[in-house]
Design an enzyme around this catalytic site. Structure first.
Site, PDB file in Angstrom:
ATOM      1  N   ASP A 256       0.867  -1.164   0.000  1.00 18.31           N
ATOM      2  CA  ASP A 256       0.000   0.000   0.000  1.00 18.31           C
ATOM      3  C   ASP A 256       0.918   1.233   0.000  1.00 18.31           C
ATOM      4  O   ASP A 256       2.038   1.178   0.509  1.00 18.31           O
ATOM      5  CB  ASP A 256      -0.882  -0.004   1.250  1.00 18.31           C
ATOM      6  N   CYS A 257       0.448   2.323  -0.575  1.00 20.57           N
ATOM      7  CA  CYS A 257       1.293   3.517  -0.657  1.00 20.57           C
ATOM      8  C   CYS A 257       0.908   4.572   0.378  1.00 20.57           C
ATOM      9  O   CYS A 257       1.732   5.010   1.181  1.00 20.57           O
ATOM     10  CB  CYS A 257       1.208   4.115  -2.065  1.00 20.57           C
TER      11      CYS A 257
END
Length: 242
Positions: free
Chosen positions: A14-15
């Site tokens: 996930d960013c």
């Protein structure tokens, strides 16, 4: 350790919340708006209100690109607080993604991890937004999967189905993938659903509450927990050194 970090060949990330400090980025817009509206909520109160409405906007309108989701979530947040959100304020948040700051340890941690793993991004964002963020991260990503690509938002399944397809193209077996994320709601719930081992980057370990991320309403698991990307990269480095 619950798992052997040397057993994996790829990491999916996930960013926003994990690599990019989205709470600081969102608060940079919500806080001056709230002050203009005469609200006395602190940053965590604003983020908690916002997070619930972003999740609703993503569920009810899964097709729009992320800037439109941000604008709609901001309007819903304002309505819940009894204050209007003008088009100008909504657009200010919608356009802010590329300016959201990276966590100070993210770029270095990604560079160190890239020595051992293929890196993949699995994010609730649009392509242009991530491109702006990656100018800060400087990540060497083998695959980038955005909400714009899959037409939906986590914690839905579309990202993880696309992730399976990407793995075959990279020559990585599913059992060689480890998912890495901050959000229990957006990432660890669907990772459990899809049978993926995962690492929790607990960025809010020293703060109460859930911030801009809703509390998970479904079962989740994670195999390892670290307070930062730096700590995770350190652990991976030690594992490979052994």
């Amino acid at each position: 350790m619950a798992i052997d970090l040397t057993a994996f060949r790829a990491l999916s990330f996930d960013c926003y919340g994990t690599l990019i400090d989205w709470e600081t980025g969102i608060a940079a817009v919500l806080t001056p708006w709230a002050r203009e509206q005469g609200l006395h909520h602190d940053q965590d109160q604003l983020l908690a209100a916002y997070g619930e409405h972003e999740a609703v906007a993503e569920t009810h309108t899964p097709a729009p690109v992320y800037p439109d989701v941000l604008a709609e979530a901001f309007r819903r947040t304002g309505a819940s607080l009894g204050r209007p959100v003008s088009d100008a304020w909504a657009r200010r948040l919608a356009d802010s993604v590329p300016q959201w700051p990276a966590f100070p340890d993210s770029a270095d941690a990604l560079a160190r991890l890239a020595a051992h793993y293929r890196l993949i991004v699995v994010s609730n964002v649009h392509r242009d937004g991530f491109a702006g963020s990656n100018e800060q991260l400087r990540g060497d990503f083998a695959a980038i999967i955005t909400a714009e690509d899959v037409g939906g938002y986590k914690p839905g399944d579309a990202h993880f189905r696309a992730l399976d397809a990407a793995l075959s193209g990279l020559g990585v077996a599913r059992g060689e993938l480890l998912h890495v994320a901050q959000s229990l709601f957006h990432d660890h719930v669907p990772a459990k659903r899809h049978g993926l081992p995962s690492v929790w980057i607990n960025r809010r370990h020293d703060r109460p509450g859930w911030g801009a991320t809703p509390e998970p309403g479904e079962q989740f698991t994670y195999d390892l927990e670290f307070p930062s990307m730096a700590a995770f990269a350190d652990a991976a480095g030690r594992a490979f050194d052994r």
